[in-house]
Write a protein that holds these residues in place. Sequence first.
Motif, short mmCIF file in Angstrom:
data_model
loop_
_atom_site.label_atom_id
_atom_site.label_comp_id
_atom_site.label_asym_id
_atom_site.label_seq_id
_atom_site.Cartn_x
_atom_site.Cartn_y
_atom_site.Cartn_z
N ALA A 1 -1.89 10.55 3.25
CA ALA A 1 -2.40 11.79 3.85
C ALA A 1 -1.33 12.81 4.19
CB ALA A 1 -3.23 11.44 5.09
N GLU A 2 -0.27 12.41 4.85
CA GLU A 2 0.72 13.37 5.34
C GLU A 2 1.84 13.66 4.34
OE1 GLU A 2 0.20 15.01 8.11
OE2 GLU A 2 -1.66 13.87 8.27
N LEU A 3 1.80 13.01 3.18
CA LEU A 3 2.85 13.22 2.18
C LEU A 3 2.37 14.26 1.17
CD1 LEU A 3 5.68 12.17 1.41
CD2 LEU A 3 4.56 10.52 -0.09
N PRO A 4 2.97 15.45 1.14
CA PRO A 4 2.46 16.53 0.29
C PRO A 4 2.83 16.40 -1.19
CG PRO A 4 4.41 17.27 1.45
CD PRO A 4 4.12 15.88 1.94
N VAL A 5 3.66 15.43 -1.53
CA VAL A 5 4.16 15.30 -2.91
C VAL A 5 3.28 14.35 -3.70
CG1 VAL A 5 6.10 14.59 -4.34
CG2 VAL A 5 6.52 15.75 -2.17
N GLU A 6 2.89 14.78 -4.91
CA GLU A 6 2.18 13.89 -5.83
C GLU A 6 3.15 13.27 -6.83
OE1 GLU A 6 -0.99 16.24 -7.50
OE2 GLU A 6 -2.36 15.58 -5.92
N SER A 7 4.09 14.07 -7.31
CA SER A 7 5.15 13.58 -8.18
C SER A 7 6.34 14.51 -8.08
CB SER A 7 4.68 13.48 -9.64
OG SER A 7 4.38 14.76 -10.15
N LEU A 8 7.49 13.98 -8.44
CA LEU A 8 8.73 14.75 -8.27
C LEU A 8 9.78 14.20 -9.21
CD1 LEU A 8 10.40 15.52 -4.82
CD2 LEU A 8 11.68 14.33 -6.60
N ASN B 1 12.78 29.94 1.88
CA ASN B 1 13.23 28.93 2.83
C ASN B 1 12.04 28.50 3.69
OD1 ASN B 1 14.44 27.31 4.75
ND2 ASN B 1 16.22 28.63 5.00
N PHE B 2 11.69 27.21 3.60
CA PHE B 2 10.57 26.68 4.37
C PHE B 2 11.04 25.93 5.62
CE2 PHE B 2 8.59 27.71 0.43
CZ PHE B 2 7.25 27.97 0.74
N GLY B 3 12.31 26.08 5.96
CA GLY B 3 12.83 25.45 7.17
C GLY B 3 13.26 24.01 6.93
N PRO B 4 13.42 23.23 8.01
CA PRO B 4 13.91 21.86 7.89
C PRO B 4 13.08 21.03 6.91
CG PRO B 4 13.86 22.52 10.18
CD PRO B 4 13.16 23.61 9.42
N ALA B 5 13.76 20.44 5.93
CA ALA B 5 13.06 19.62 4.94
C ALA B 5 12.35 18.44 5.59
CB ALA B 5 14.07 19.12 3.89
N SER B 6 12.91 17.92 6.67
CA SER B 6 12.32 16.76 7.34
C SER B 6 10.93 17.06 7.90
CB SER B 6 13.24 16.28 8.46
OG SER B 6 13.50 17.33 9.37
N ASP B 7 10.62 18.34 8.13
CA ASP B 7 9.30 18.70 8.65
C ASP B 7 8.22 18.63 7.56
OD1 ASP B 7 10.44 19.18 11.08
OD2 ASP B 7 10.42 21.37 10.93
N ILE B 8 8.66 18.66 6.29
CA ILE B 8 7.71 18.62 5.17
C ILE B 8 7.91 17.33 4.39
CG2 ILE B 8 6.88 19.83 3.11
CD1 ILE B 8 8.06 22.41 4.38
N TYR B 9 9.03 17.23 3.69
CA TYR B 9 9.44 16.00 3.03
C TYR B 9 10.87 16.17 2.58
CZ TYR B 9 9.84 12.06 -0.09
OH TYR B 9 10.28 10.90 -0.68
N ASP B 10 11.75 15.32 3.11
CA ASP B 10 13.17 15.43 2.80
C ASP B 10 13.54 14.42 1.72
OD1 ASP B 10 15.84 15.89 2.72
OD2 ASP B 10 16.29 15.21 4.75
N VAL B 11 13.46 14.84 0.47
CA VAL B 11 13.75 13.94 -0.64
C VAL B 11 15.22 13.53 -0.63
CG1 VAL B 11 14.23 15.82 -2.25
CG2 VAL B 11 13.48 13.62 -3.13
N ALA B 12 16.10 14.38 -0.09
CA ALA B 12 17.53 14.04 -0.05
C ALA B 12 17.80 12.81 0.80
CB ALA B 12 18.33 15.24 0.48
N SER C 1 19.10 21.97 0.79
CA SER C 1 20.51 22.28 1.06
C SER C 1 20.69 22.54 2.54
CB SER C 1 20.93 23.51 0.25
OG SER C 1 22.28 23.83 0.49
N ASP C 2 21.74 21.95 3.12
CA ASP C 2 22.00 22.09 4.56
C ASP C 2 20.78 21.72 5.39
OD1 ASP C 2 24.59 22.89 4.10
OD2 ASP C 2 24.15 25.03 4.25
N GLY C 3 20.01 20.76 4.91
CA GLY C 3 18.86 20.27 5.65
C GLY C 3 17.60 21.09 5.50
N ASP C 4 17.69 22.25 4.83
CA ASP C 4 16.51 23.10 4.66
C ASP C 4 15.89 22.91 3.28
OD1 ASP C 4 16.69 24.16 7.18
OD2 ASP C 4 17.60 26.05 6.55
N LEU C 5 14.58 23.12 3.22
CA LEU C 5 13.85 23.03 1.96
C LEU C 5 13.56 24.43 1.43
CD1 LEU C 5 12.18 21.52 -0.21
CD2 LEU C 5 10.23 21.68 1.36
N TYR C 6 13.99 24.67 0.20
CA TYR C 6 13.71 25.93 -0.49
C TYR C 6 12.77 25.61 -1.65
CZ TYR C 6 17.95 27.49 1.97
OH TYR C 6 18.89 27.80 2.93
N ALA C 7 11.74 26.42 -1.82
CA ALA C 7 10.79 26.16 -2.91
C ALA C 7 10.19 27.47 -3.41
CB ALA C 7 9.69 25.22 -2.43
#
Length: 234
Positions: free
Chosen positions: A65-72, A121-132, A105-111
């Motif tokens: 439910a909370e994981l927005p990624v289907e494939s990557l 810039n969508f802000g901290p990747a950890s708030d959405i999904y931090d693949v790094a 990059s630098d903890g932020d997610l760009y998409a």
Amino acid sequence: MQTRLLAIFAALFAVIALVAGCSGSSSEDSAKELPDPATLLKESSGTTKAQTSAHLKLSVQGQIAELPVESLEGELTQTPAVAAKGTADIVFLGQRLQGVDFVVSDGDLYAAITAGGSLSNFGPASDIYDVAAILNPDVGLANVLADFSDAKADGRETVEGVDTVRITGNVTADAVNKISPQIAATGPVPGTAWIAEDGDHELMQARLEPSPGNSVTMTLSNWGEPVSVDKPAV
């Protein structure tokens, strides 16, 4: 005649003994074929912890439910800084978007939400999904391998052209939530690791199954190859 019968019986018993011996030996050899799973997990965890980069293919089976990624698919690196780049199929505001370009990059997610669009810039990747985080030596796959319990080596498979040993077991909720907080595990999660049987026992694939039929599979290759990720100018 009696001598001939004795010879026939002797030959028959010899064949039976040989078959029984071969059968027992084959069973024994089969049991010895697969390496000790705990040792393999420990060695692979150490190898994974020291890796600086990798190519990743990630897919979600079922729904989390909370994981927005289907494939990557993309590149991960730890040097000179933690970063990632690639494309993903995601669910955003209830819509499925395919081929979304992303950079961490630098903890932020760009998409780029639209195909061919510029990165935002969508802000901290950890708030959405931090693949790094997958490559992070403290919270990523190395930590997942270190937190396997009830490990069992139950077969061999070829993954990305590499002969691997498939290991099943359970991964602690803490390790699962560190690599992917979106899973929000409350107890041990069934896990599977495919580890190269030879060499430094590189991790080739890992799967976490938070609930029956719903899982995340991470397939890795090109360990240690140079990866360059430029921070987007936005």
